[in-house]
Write an enzyme that holds these catalytic residues in place. Structure first.
Site, PDB file in Angstrom:
ATOM      1  N   GLY A  67      45.953  53.972  38.451  1.00 31.96           N
ATOM      2  CA  GLY A  67      44.729  53.197  38.588  1.00 31.96           C
ATOM      3  C   GLY A  67      43.548  53.824  37.863  1.00 31.96           C
ATOM      4  O   GLY A  67      42.760  53.131  37.222  1.00 31.96           O
ATOM      5  N   THR A  68      43.422  55.132  37.964  1.00 30.53           N
ATOM      6  CA  THR A  68      42.282  55.801  37.332  1.00 30.53           C
ATOM      7  C   THR A  68      42.311  55.590  35.826  1.00 30.53           C
ATOM      8  O   THR A  68      41.293  55.240  35.202  1.00 30.53           O
ATOM      9  CB  THR A  68      42.308  57.309  37.670  1.00 30.53           C
ATOM     10  OG1 THR A  68      42.187  57.452  39.087  1.00 30.53           O
ATOM     11  CG2 THR A  68      41.184  58.058  36.981  1.00 30.53           C
ATOM     12  N   ASN A 128      38.564  49.838  48.678  1.00 28.06           N
ATOM     13  CA  ASN A 128      39.503  50.766  49.308  1.00 28.06           C
ATOM     14  C   ASN A 128      39.021  51.306  50.649  1.00 28.06           C
ATOM     15  O   ASN A 128      39.832  51.742  51.466  1.00 28.06           O
ATOM     16  CB  ASN A 128      39.807  51.932  48.361  1.00 28.06           C
ATOM     17  CG  ASN A 128      38.576  52.467  47.677  1.00 28.06           C
ATOM     18  OD1 ASN A 128      37.837  51.719  47.032  1.00 28.06           O
ATOM     19  ND2 ASN A 128      38.331  53.751  47.809  1.00 28.06           N
ATOM     20  N   GLN A 144      43.839  47.944  45.200  1.00 24.04           N
ATOM     21  CA  GLN A 144      44.067  47.762  46.643  1.00 24.04           C
ATOM     22  C   GLN A 144      44.523  46.354  46.989  1.00 24.04           C
ATOM     23  O   GLN A 144      44.966  46.097  48.109  1.00 24.04           O
ATOM     24  CB  GLN A 144      42.792  48.098  47.436  1.00 24.04           C
ATOM     25  CG  GLN A 144      42.382  49.559  47.361  1.00 24.04           C
ATOM     26  CD  GLN A 144      43.347  50.489  48.096  1.00 24.04           C
ATOM     27  OE1 GLN A 144      44.113  50.070  48.964  1.00 24.04           O
ATOM     28  NE2 GLN A 144      43.327  51.762  47.754  1.00 24.04           N
ATOM     29  N   SER A 183      47.878  50.150  40.303  1.00 21.12           N
ATOM     30  CA  SER A 183      48.422  51.498  40.441  1.00 21.12           C
ATOM     31  C   SER A 183      49.751  51.443  41.181  1.00 21.12           C
ATOM     32  O   SER A 183      49.842  50.836  42.251  1.00 21.12           O
ATOM     33  CB  SER A 183      47.425  52.359  41.222  1.00 21.12           C
ATOM     34  OG  SER A 183      48.024  53.586  41.578  1.00 21.12           O
ATOM     35  N   HIS A 194      51.530  53.747  42.879  1.00 21.31           N
ATOM     36  CA  HIS A 194      51.766  54.419  44.161  1.00 21.31           C
ATOM     37  C   HIS A 194      51.114  53.725  45.351  1.00 21.31           C
ATOM     38  O   HIS A 194      51.322  54.124  46.493  1.00 21.31           O
ATOM     39  CB  HIS A 194      51.395  55.904  44.092  1.00 21.31           C
ATOM     40  CG  HIS A 194      49.935  56.204  44.086  1.00 21.31           C
ATOM     41  ND1 HIS A 194      49.273  56.631  45.206  1.00 21.31           N
ATOM     42  CD2 HIS A 194      49.016  56.170  43.103  1.00 21.31           C
ATOM     43  CE1 HIS A 194      47.996  56.864  44.901  1.00 21.31           C
ATOM     44  NE2 HIS A 194      47.826  56.582  43.632  1.00 21.31           N
ATOM     45  N   THR A 239      54.399  59.243  25.057  1.00 19.25           N
ATOM     46  CA  THR A 239      55.743  58.738  25.352  1.00 19.25           C
ATOM     47  C   THR A 239      55.728  58.002  26.684  1.00 19.25           C
ATOM     48  O   THR A 239      55.210  58.503  27.679  1.00 19.25           O
ATOM     49  CB  THR A 239      56.750  59.911  25.396  1.00 19.25           C
ATOM     50  OG1 THR A 239      56.712  60.552  24.125  1.00 19.25           O
ATOM     51  CG2 THR A 239      58.156  59.421  25.688  1.00 19.25           C
ATOM     52  N   CYS A 256      40.207  59.257  48.093  1.00 20.15           N
ATOM     53  CA  CYS A 256      40.398  59.275  46.639  1.00 20.15           C
ATOM     54  C   CYS A 256      39.551  60.315  45.925  1.00 20.15           C
ATOM     55  O   CYS A 256      39.802  60.621  44.780  1.00 20.15           O
ATOM     56  CB  CYS A 256      40.144  57.901  46.059  1.00 20.15           C
ATOM     57  SG  CYS A 256      41.334  56.739  46.721  1.00 20.15           S
TER      58      CYS A 256
HETATM   59  N1  PLP Z   1      40.866  52.080  42.338  1.00 17.02           N
HETATM   60  C1  PLP Z   1      40.950  51.952  43.665  1.00 17.02           C
HETATM   61  C2  PLP Z   1      40.290  50.791  44.341  1.00 17.02           C
HETATM   62  C3  PLP Z   1      41.635  52.902  44.428  1.00 17.02           C
HETATM   63  O1  PLP Z   1      41.699  52.773  45.753  1.00 17.02           O
HETATM   64  C4  PLP Z   1      42.231  54.001  43.758  1.00 17.02           C
HETATM   65  C5  PLP Z   1      42.921  55.072  44.525  1.00 17.02           C
HETATM   66  O2  PLP Z   1      42.853  55.138  45.705  1.00 17.02           O
HETATM   67  C6  PLP Z   1      42.147  54.067  42.364  1.00 17.02           C
HETATM   68  C7  PLP Z   1      41.452  53.093  41.690  1.00 17.02           C
HETATM   69  C8  PLP Z   1      42.796  55.192  41.602  1.00 17.02           C
HETATM   70  O3  PLP Z   1      44.175  54.968  41.470  1.00 17.02           O
HETATM   71  P1  PLP Z   1      45.173  56.191  41.115  1.00 17.02           P
HETATM   72  O4  PLP Z   1      45.295  57.004  42.359  1.00 17.02           O
HETATM   73  O5  PLP Z   1      46.445  55.509  40.738  1.00 17.02           O
HETATM   74  O6  PLP Z   1      44.569  56.934  39.984  1.00 17.02           O
END
Ligand code: PLP
Length: 384
Positions: free
Chosen positions: A69-70, A149, A177, A197, A199, A235, A327
Site C-alpha cells: 500500500g505504501t 484505517n 482498508q 495492499s 497483507h 524483478t 501503521c
Molecule cells: N493505506 C492505508 C489506509 C493503510 O491502512 C495502510 C496500512 O495500514 C497503508 C496504506 C500502507 O499499506 P502497507 O502496509 O501495505 O504499506
C-alpha cells in the site's frame, strides 16, 4: 487468542499460500528471462494481472504490481503529479494514511506543489461542496482515501470522482482498508487510480497493486530495468502477485454477505461495550450499517485511561487489538485522524481500535466486551 486487528494485517490464507508455493519452488523463474522457466513465470504473472483486472473491472494493462500500500500510494501521487502537471496544486483530506500525507508533503517540499487539505466533519467525512470549491484549473491530482484505517469512515468516492471528472482532475483513492468490505469496481467508483495492499486481504506482506486507468502517464518512482511497462522497475514478486490475485478473488467472493454479517456483529459489540463502559466514546461514523462506515471497524476512546494500558490489559487476556493506528512505527504522536474529527488530544491518547475479520464470531466479541470492562476498571483504578 482473539485477533481483532485485521486493519493492521491479516494471516495468509491457506489457498493463497498453496497458489504461491509452486512459484517459490520449482517454477521460480525470473519473468524477464528468455528461457522456459522465465516464460513460465511470465505466464503466471500475466495470469495474476488478468485476474486482478477482472476483480477490479479494469484492463490488465492498468494493473501495476508494487510492494504494498505504501508504495502504491507513493507511486500514484508522485507518479501522476509529476507526469502531467496541469499545475502544481493537489487536493487531499485531513485523515489520509501517512503514505499519502508524506507523499503529498514531499511534493510540496521538493517540487513546490500547493496543497489543499479538505477538513472532515465529526464523523470523519469530507464535504462534497468543499471538495468542489477546492478543485482549480491548476489542480493536478486529488487523492482521498476510500475507507479510513482508524475510524472506518467511508468517503463518497464515486460522487467525488464525478466532481473531479467535470474539472478534468484525476482522482486517486487509497482503497487499502476497503478491500474485502466495499465494492472495488473501478468503473463504478470512477477513479483514475486506486491503491491496494496484499497483507490486508489474506496475501503476504510485500505485495500490492496500483491500478492506473488507461494510458495516463506515470512518472516512475523506482528506476531500473523497466518492468511493469516501465512504471515500476525491479524483478517482479511473481509468487506475491499470484497470491494477491487469489486473495482478491477470495475477498470478493461473498463480500456483500460478509459485510452485512460482520456489520451486525460489530453493531452488537459496540452496543455491548457502551452498555458496559458508559463513559466510552464511539468514534467515527454512526452505526446502523450505513454505507459511511467500514463494516469491520469499531473504534473507541476510553477517557481517564490510556490506549496503551488498555492494550496491555487486553493482551494479558489474549485479545489483540490496536491503540489507534498500527501503521506509524513506534509513534507516540496523537492521531491526526482523531484530532481532525475534533477529539481532544488527551482523549485521543485513550483510543483503541478493534477491527474484525470475516471469521470473527459473536462469542469472541462477547468475551472481548466483558474483558474491555475488566480492563477499563483495572486501568481506571490504577490511574485514579
Ligand atoms: N493505506 C492505508 C489506509 C493503510 O491502512 C495502510 C496500512 O495500514 C497503508 C496504506 C500502507 O499499506 P502497507 O502496509 O501495505 O504499506
Amino acid at each position: 487468542m482473539i485477533f481483532l486487528d485485521s486493519a493492521a494485517t491479516t494471516p495468509v490464507r491457506r489457498e493463497v499460500l498453496e497458489a504461491m508455493w509452486p512459484l517459490l519452488t520449482g517454477d521460480f523463474g525470473n519473468p524477464s528471462s528468455h528461457h522456459e522457466l522465465g516464460e513460465s513465470a511470465k505466464r503466471a504473472l500475466d495470469a495474476a494481472r488478468t485476474s486482478v483486472a477482472a476483480s477490479l473491472g479494469c484492463r490488465a494493462s492498468d494493473v501495476v504490481f508494487t510492494s504494498g500500500g505504501t508504495e502504491s500510494d507513493n507511486l500514484a501521487i508522485k507518479g501522476l503529479a509529476l507526469a502531467e502537471p496541469r499545475g502544481r496544486h493537489i487536493v487531499t483530506s485531513a485523515i489520509e494514511h501517512e503514505a499519502v500525507l508524506e507523499s503529498v508533503d514531499y511534493l510540496a517540499r521538493i517540487h513546490g506543489f500547493e496543497v489543499t487539505v479538505l477538513p472532515v466533519d465529526a464523523h470523519g467525512l469530507i464535504n462534497l461542496d468543499e471538495a468542489r470549491d477546492a478543485l482549480r484549473p491548476d489542480t493536478t491530482l486529488c487523492t482521498v482515501m476510500y475507507a479510513n484505517n482508524e475510524i472506518g469512515a467511508v468517503q463518497p468516492i464515486a460522487a467525488l470522482a464525478e466532481l473531479c471528472r467535470a474539472q478534468g482532475v484525476p482522482l486517486h483513492t487509497d482503497a487499502v482498508q476497503a478491500a474485502g468490505w466495499l465494492p472495488l469496481d473501478v468503473a463504478g467508483l470512477g477513479v483514475a487510480a486506486l491503491s491496494l495492499s496484499g497483507h490486508k486481504l489474506g496475501a503476504p506482506k510485500g505485495i500490492g497493486v496500483l491500478m492506473v486507468k488507461g494510458r495516463r502517464s506515470l512518472e516512475p518512482v523506482l528506476h531500473g530495468g523497466g518492468q511493469e511497462r516501465g512504471k515500476r522497475s525491479g524483478t517482479e514478486n511473481v509468487a506475491g502477485a499470484v497470491g494477491f490475485a487469489h486473495a482478491l478473488v477470495l475477498a470478493e467472493t461473498d463480500r456483500a454477505e460478509r459485510a452485512v454479517r460482520i456489520a451486525q456483529l460489530r453493531d452488537d459489540f459496540v452496543a455491548d461495550v457502551l452498555a458496559r463502559v458508559p463513559a466510552a466514546i464511539f468514534t467515527g461514523p454512526a452505526l446502523a450499517a450505513t454505507p459511511t462506515r467500514l463494516p469491520n471497524n469499531a473504534s473507541f476512546c476510553f477517557p481517564g485511561t490510556s490506549g496503551e494500558s488498555l492494550l496491555l490489559e487486553l493482551g494479558r487476556a489474549g485479545i489483540i487489538c490496536s491503540a489507534g493506528s498500527a501503521c506509524a512505527v513506534g509513534s507516540d504522536d496523537v492521531s491526526h485522524v482523531l484530532t481532525a474529527i475534533g477529539i481532544d488530544e488527551a482523549i485521543a491518547q485513550t483510543a483503541v481500535r478493534f477491527s474484525l475479520s470475516g471469521d470473527t464470531t459473536a462469542e469472541q466479541l462477547a468475551t472481548v466486551a466483558a474483558e474491555i470492562e475488566t480492563a477499563y476498571r483495572a486501568v481506571r483504578s490504577l490511574s485514579g
